[in-house]
Design an enzyme around this catalytic site. Structure first.
Site, short mmCIF file in Angstrom:
data_model
loop_
_atom_site.label_atom_id
_atom_site.label_comp_id
_atom_site.label_asym_id
_atom_site.label_seq_id
_atom_site.Cartn_x
_atom_site.Cartn_y
_atom_site.Cartn_z
N ASP A 91 0.86 -1.17 0.00
CA ASP A 91 0.00 0.00 0.00
C ASP A 91 0.90 1.23 0.00
O ASP A 91 2.12 1.11 0.06
CB ASP A 91 -0.95 -0.02 1.20
CG ASP A 91 -0.21 0.03 2.51
OD1 ASP A 91 -0.86 0.24 3.55
OD2 ASP A 91 1.03 -0.15 2.53
N SER A 92 0.32 2.42 -0.04
CA SER A 92 1.15 3.62 -0.21
C SER A 92 1.67 4.17 1.09
O SER A 92 2.54 5.03 1.10
CB SER A 92 0.33 4.70 -0.90
OG SER A 92 -0.70 5.12 -0.02
N GLY A 94 -0.34 5.77 2.95
CA GLY A 94 -1.27 6.87 3.22
C GLY A 94 -2.22 6.57 4.35
O GLY A 94 -2.41 7.37 5.27
N GLN A 218 -11.05 7.57 -4.76
CA GLN A 218 -11.65 8.07 -3.51
C GLN A 218 -12.95 8.80 -3.88
O GLN A 218 -13.51 8.56 -4.94
CB GLN A 218 -10.65 8.97 -2.76
CG GLN A 218 -9.41 8.26 -2.26
CD GLN A 218 -9.68 7.36 -1.04
OE1 GLN A 218 -10.76 7.41 -0.44
NE2 GLN A 218 -8.71 6.53 -0.68
N GLY A 245 -10.95 4.06 0.52
CA GLY A 245 -11.85 4.86 1.35
C GLY A 245 -13.15 4.18 1.69
O GLY A 245 -14.15 4.84 1.99
N ASP A 295 -8.15 -7.22 0.15
CA ASP A 295 -7.27 -7.52 1.28
C ASP A 295 -7.95 -7.08 2.55
O ASP A 295 -8.76 -6.15 2.50
CB ASP A 295 -5.94 -6.76 1.18
CG ASP A 295 -6.08 -5.34 1.70
OD1 ASP A 295 -5.76 -5.08 2.89
OD2 ASP A 295 -6.60 -4.47 0.94
N CYS A 333 -14.05 -28.18 6.78
CA CYS A 333 -12.77 -27.60 6.37
C CYS A 333 -11.68 -28.65 6.33
O CYS A 333 -11.57 -29.48 7.25
CB CYS A 333 -12.38 -26.49 7.35
SG CYS A 333 -10.81 -25.68 6.96
N CYS A 335 -8.35 -27.93 6.22
CA CYS A 335 -7.04 -27.35 6.52
C CYS A 335 -6.32 -28.18 7.57
O CYS A 335 -6.92 -29.02 8.24
CB CYS A 335 -7.18 -25.89 6.98
SG CYS A 335 -7.62 -25.64 8.71
N CYS A 338 -8.01 -28.12 11.06
CA CYS A 338 -9.26 -28.87 11.20
C CYS A 338 -9.05 -30.36 11.01
O CYS A 338 -9.85 -31.17 11.49
CB CYS A 338 -10.30 -28.32 10.24
SG CYS A 338 -10.83 -26.64 10.70
N HIS A 364 -6.27 -21.58 10.13
CA HIS A 364 -7.64 -21.94 9.76
C HIS A 364 -8.38 -20.79 9.07
O HIS A 364 -9.01 -20.98 8.03
CB HIS A 364 -8.47 -22.41 10.95
CG HIS A 364 -9.92 -22.47 10.57
ND1 HIS A 364 -10.44 -23.46 9.75
CD2 HIS A 364 -10.94 -21.60 10.79
CE1 HIS A 364 -11.72 -23.21 9.51
NE2 HIS A 364 -12.05 -22.09 10.13
#
Lengths: 402, 402
Positions: A91-92, A94, A218, A245, A295, A333, A335, A338, A364
């Site tokens: 990311d920037s 900011g 934005q 934003g 994200d 699940c 994983c 689990c 998980h």
């Protein structure tokens, strides 16, 4: 090419694509785990690989303050520093400058702030943010924007928007000049022990490739401002666009509205990234609306607090009701957590404040998020739009709501 | 047989053996990682398996307080609870009762104490300690002893010794009566998801097998008391013996002296376990003196503080000198941490207080300790006592001193 975005199939508004970056291919729609300080908290990189994470986020603000971008550049970049040979998006800085630092002073030129670590003084401008991100060597960098606070009235959002547009232009111009100065290819980006016989082929691997810069839309919660910002950014011809934003305290209907307003105006042949979202049902919903990348700290942060996302909904593993529950966190699940550990044990680890709690809960939750996106990708890619598929859509939609 | 100890080869005083327990075989001399609260801090069980850990320690005091031995019994024992299908040794709880709890009152019958967690009142006797350990279902349990404080004069050590001998007899008698009541074999001790077709063969796996109880030699720092204690315990015919009450602040020469005094009086055909040691050079030294088993929190605790044990000696990875050191923690180490991550990154993780620091540092330190013991086992097992071997002995001895 430093970035290609190949759409294989669409389904309604959704797109199933492959985003190819210097450090590898990413299947989209994708959820990107957050590795703030060059680490996804508590998870060794080989476990991220086992989860098939293809891209993760690094935070420019944090890494600039510690250990420093010049230090990381000298060590051949963030990939090598954290021994991660797949894609990284930064990311920037900011957002953190606004949310984490103290004594911020914003001018047209940039933001003066004090470090949250030790109070030292710093200045972030679009140009400096670009320099830091290029020094870190991420595959994708983000324009330095002003994340408009919520709530903000139209006048305030307008002022903020103008600043973001000016900074976007400055980000782009500076990035274009400097992007070839990325610290790739000097030495292996994976591991610290190389065979002496290993030829130095890695210089070829990145030859001619540079990081790519995305613009960020934005405009607060105002459709007209969002539209204007989008049009102006598209004129600047970024290789990809984010919607920023959002997820700043607004009701979810507003989040959805701003995404729905903005997406149609973004180039269809470029990746679209909504920053900072979301819950499992949200990310599935936005993926179906045409969002390609997302994200959020939620799966990892919630994990450390004992909140697990499962096919049966959210559960707080600290709850006493699990004290002798010998079943897995999520029966559906597959994983490594689990398949091996019981709810009773996970609960005990939280109660005993054991560090293994963070490791297992995080594995998980990440597995759940990644599987959620994998299912959406599979759904988009499915050939037949049969009755079963429609019912499947509905079932997935229902289960994702919890 | 619930416990067999097969010596394959001796070299001087040292023995290379296989200790076979209900939950598997352990090659000795062995170092046992400590999993205090049913977890080796920060390390998932599959990483312990990758390190080839065959036996780990659980702490009876901690597990009794949380989550509770009856709870664990109901869940079919500690192995199943923590999803660890290899061997477990539990201490008696005696040491922690003395070192951790508040308001202790010792009588001939046992120790009344208050929990360090919530101040609640509890009572540990030899009988109760046996009940807890059997309920946990460890492969090896330890007699409930009084760990004599250091320093202690001869009179005090004598009184403490008499108590330990009385409690050893009570531990043994009660353990013999109750040992068949261990919670093994009801269900799979590994993992929480079983195929419906999987036959319930595990009942056969443990049929006729029980946990084994080791006696603990006390006597302070007095050779005569140690000898007397040893002789009296040997009369009680335990399947294995520990030397306790060491590494309690005494100088290392005294530790060595007490071990050297005691070992010759212990049965040569039974395992000998020195509790709570030690540094890498110590454990190698004691193994060469004829010690078969050792445990210590040192590698794991030191790891969390950034202290790494390496072939080049100890290093504090937090030190600024490592900030741009791109080499591995230990150039001679083949563990997953040294093959992948740099000193600079490990230092950054500590500075940034990231949970991954504990994971990676601990994996390395455990790998180093386990490799140290593996080399000693290999040395004992070597056929030729050549000039090279003697020089190797000396080199290993030198490197272990750091």
């Amino acid at each position: 090419m430093s970035l290609t975005f190949q759409i294989q199939k669409t389904r309604g508004l959704a797109r199933r694509a492959t985003l190819t970056l210097p450090h590898g291919a990413v299947e989209t729609p994708v959820f990107m785990p957050v590795g703030t300080q060059g680490t996804v908290k508590a998870i060794p990189q080989h476990l991220l690989e086992e989860l098939d994470v293809r891209i993760l986020l690094g935070n420019t603000y944090h890494l600039y303050l510690r250990p420093g971008h010049e230090e990381i550049r000298r060590m051949d970049g963030l990939h090598r520093f954290m021994s991660w040979d797949r894609a990284i998006l930064t990311d920037s800085g900011g957002f953190q400058v606004f949310s984490l630092s103290e004594l911020r002073k914003v001018t047209e030129d940039g933001v003066a702030f004090r470090s949250h670590i030790d109070g030292s003084s710093h200045f972030f401008s679009p140009e400096h943010s670009m320099d830091v991100q290029i020094a870190l060597g991420s595959d994708i960098g983000m324009a330095f924007d002003e994340c408009t606070e919520y709530p903000a009235d139209h006048a305030r959002a307008r002022v903020s928007l103008n600043r973001t547009l000016g900074w976007a232009r400055r980000s782009r111009d500076h990035f274009e000049q400097r992007k070839h100065d990325r610290p790739w290819g000097q030495r292996s980006a994976f591991g610290v022990q190389r065979s002496e016989n290993e030829p130095d082929l890695l210089a070829d691997r990145f030859e001619g490739k540079t990081p790519s810069l995305f613009g960020i839309v934005q405009g607060g919660m105002f459709a007209d401002l969002r539209r204007e910002c989008t049009e102006r950014l598209v004129e600047m011809d970024f290789p990809g666009y984010a919607i920023g934003g959002l997820s700043v305290g607004e009701p979810r209907e507003l989040t959805r509205e701003m995404i729905a307003t903005t997406l149609p105006l973004l180039p269809a042949d470029k990746p679209r990234y909504v920053m900072g979202v979301g819950y499992p049902d949200e990310i599935a919903e936005y993926a179906r609306m045409g969002v390609d990348m997302m994200d959020c700290v939620l799966p990892t942060r919630a994990a450390r607090h004992g909140l697990l996302f499962t096919s049966e909904g959210r559960l707080n593993i600290r709850n006493r009701q699990y004290a002798e529950d010998q079943g897995p966190a999520d029966p559906a699940c597959g994983c490594m957590v689990c398949r091996r550990y019981s709810r009773a044990y996970l609960r005990h680890l939280m109660a005993a404040q054991e560090p293994l709690a963070a490791v297992l809960n995080t594995v998980h939750n990440l597995a759940f998020y990644l599987e959620t996106m994998r299912k959406v990708r599979e759904e988009i890619a499915a050939e037949t739009v049969s009755q079963e598929s429609r019912m499947g859509d509905q079932a997935v939609g229902e289960s994702m709501k919890r």
